[in-house]
Design a protein around this motif. Structure first.
Motif, PDB file in Angstrom:
ATOM      1  N   ASN A  35       0.833  -1.241   0.091  1.00 33.91           N
ATOM      2  CA  ASN A  35       0.143   0.012   0.030  1.00 33.91           C
ATOM      3  C   ASN A  35       0.902   1.377   0.123  1.00 33.91           C
ATOM      4  N   GLY A  37       1.489   3.187   2.107  1.00 31.83           N
ATOM      5  CA  GLY A  37       2.714   3.416   3.395  1.00 31.83           C
ATOM      6  C   GLY A  37       4.088   3.340   3.248  1.00 31.83           C
ATOM      7  N   HIS A  67      -3.707   4.471   2.692  1.00 29.69           N
ATOM      8  CA  HIS A  67      -3.717   5.171   3.897  1.00 29.69           C
ATOM      9  C   HIS A  67      -3.973   6.728   4.023  1.00 29.69           C
ATOM     10  N   ASN A  68      -3.802   7.218   2.851  1.00 26.69           N
ATOM     11  CA  ASN A  68      -3.982   8.728   3.094  1.00 26.69           C
ATOM     12  C   ASN A  68      -4.541   9.232   1.640  1.00 26.69           C
ATOM     13  N   ASP A 120       2.517  -4.621   5.262  1.00 28.61           N
ATOM     14  CA  ASP A 120       1.397  -3.990   6.176  1.00 28.61           C
ATOM     15  C   ASP A 120       1.167  -5.253   7.360  1.00 28.61           C
ATOM     16  N   SER A 296     -11.988   0.953   9.600  1.00 20.13           N
ATOM     17  CA  SER A 296     -10.895   0.317   9.672  1.00 20.13           C
ATOM     18  C   SER A 296     -10.927  -1.164   9.014  1.00 20.13           C
ATOM     19  N   CYS A 357      -8.121   4.336   5.303  1.00 18.70           N
ATOM     20  CA  CYS A 357      -7.660   3.790   6.626  1.00 18.70           C
ATOM     21  C   CYS A 357      -8.124   4.927   7.836  1.00 18.70           C
ATOM     22  N   TRP A 361      -4.932   5.289  11.100  1.00 23.27           N
ATOM     23  CA  TRP A 361      -3.711   5.619  10.553  1.00 23.27           C
ATOM     24  C   TRP A 361      -3.406   6.784  11.139  1.00 23.27           C
TER      25      TRP A 361
END
Length: 416
Positions: A35, A37, A67-68, A120, A296, A357, A361
């Motif tokens: 991912n 991250g 994640h973002n 992850d 989540s 996330c 996160w």
């Protein structure tokens, strides 16, 4: 001597008849998930550290931006663009804005009997479908991406015999937090946590994902559940078939065995700042909260959203609480929308976000400030996980999180 499920999957991936704990084997990896991250770091190493960069089998790769989402800064945007451009150039299966990586993998990719590496730590969620999923770092991921192979130290296995059935108002989240509280955050270090027994049949696929997903918080290398009709039906509905259907042998050797009476489980919370600081939720009632999070890869599925919506129906979120509701995938979002679940949340004053996330996160949505308290269905509660280093995160089930959002303080559903 017989073998456990974990040992059988490793043996099959290594092409040998048998393995035992402590052995090290070279294995063929079935799937490789990464991912946003860390994937940008893998790409940098691919170009900077390899003399002849290549991908062994692009069909084994799955890359997910989760994640973002949407990106929160120019730095994040650049990292995601690097990932996006590389995936397009090499034809890597790619998801962006579709949801959390582990939920998407369960919905679309995981098969029983597979050995799956994910960049992850919560890749152990795939054990809900009888797959050996484990988290790896960028270097191990890159090696497997380039060669299709890796090495595995065969773990010992802890066996959890599930009996009975969870009481009304008690959830799989309470179950796994209780287990982590019992064995400790180091209780399963580099071990496989295997779940079976007649009580397993009472757990839905959503329940099973919740349980396996959090096993890494006890230090587990992986988590595995016996594949039964519930799992096979889930697989059939999604058009997939098992690679292998493994069950532990009767004479398999376990490092330790536990019997878990599901009927004895109660609503619990994990108190700051450790996941194994587990207490009866009743002992934490009255703690004021500033924010609540329902979402989540652990608790953002439709079943979880239904639990929250049922409690919220006809009620309002406390005026001093920010309640973020984040479906785990686009599929979950659409289903919740069609059922009217999201409308209930919005009418009650919750903030419904896109599938990602989010607060779990702790870097792009719902970040909490100094001295603030969050109650969350996220995966971790260590210091600074959801924002400021001097903030506080309690972990709980969808029901307890929602009840707390309504009361403005930690509360259980029966207190409404």
């Amino acid at each position: 001597m017989g073998m456990t499920i974990a040992e059988k999957i490793i043996a099959a991936a290594a092409g040998v008849e048998s393995v035992k704990p402590g052995d090290i084997h070279t294995v063929e990896v079935d799937q490789l998930m990464s991912n946003d991250g860390t994937t940008h770091l893998t790409i940098d190493m691919y170009y900077q550290k390899l003399t002849r960069p290549r991908i062994a089998d692009v069909k084994k790769l799955v890359w997910i931006v989760d994640h973002n989402v949407p990106s929160d800064s120019p730095k994040t945007a650049a990292a995601q663009k690097k990932m996006r451009d590389f995936a397009k150039e090499h034809g890597i299966p790619f998801y962006e804005g579709k949801g959390v990586c582990h939920q998407l993998m369960m919905e679309n990719h995981v098969r029983p009997g597979e050995l799956i590496f994910g960049a992850d730590s919560h890749t152990c969620a795939y054990g809900a479908l009888g797959a050996f999923g484990t988290g790896v770092g960028c270097t191990d991921y890159l090696y497997a991406m380039v060669t299709g192979k890796s090495w595995v130290l065969v773990p010992e296995t802890l066996r959890f015999h599930l009996v009975g059935k969870l009481p009304e108002g008690v959830y799989a989240r309470d179950l796994i937090l209780t287990i982590i509280g019992q064995i400790g955050a180091n209780g399963a270090n580099y071990k496989a946590m295997e779940f079976g027994g007649e009580g397993l049949a009472s757990l839905t696929m959503s329940d099973r994902i919740s349980v396996c997903n959090l096993c890494v918080e006890a230090g587990a290398k992986t988590a595995l559940m016996e594949v039964d009709e519930v799992a096979l039906e889930y697989l059939k509905e999604r058009g997939r078939t098992p690679k292998h259907l493994f069950a532990s042998d009767e004479d398999a050797v376990y490092a330790k065995e536990y019997t878990i009476d599901l009927s004895a489980i109660k609503p619990v919370v994990a108190k700051p700042h450790f996941v194994d600081q587990v207490a009866d939720a009743k002992t934490c009632t009255g703690v004021k909260i500033d924010e609540a999070f329902l979402g989540s890869c652990n608790n953002g599925r439709l079943e979880d959203l239904r639990v929250g919506a049922e409690l919220l129906k006809g009620r309002k979120v406390h005026p001093l609480v920010r309640f973020l509701v984040v479906p785990a995938s686009g599929e979950v979002y659409r289903q919740a929308l069609e059922e009217g679940v999201l409308q209930i949340f919005m009418e009650a004053g919750a903030i419904v976000m896109n599938a990602n996330c989010s607060v779990c996160w702790g870097s792009c949505q719902g970040v909490i400030g100094e001295g603030e308290t969050l109650i969350s269905t996220g995966t971790r509660n260590f210091k600074g996980r959801a924002g400021h280093a001097d903030s506080f995160v309690y972990l709980a089930s969808a029901a307890t999180v929602t009840a707390s959002a309504i009361k403005g303080e930690i509360a259980t559903a029966d207190m409404l």
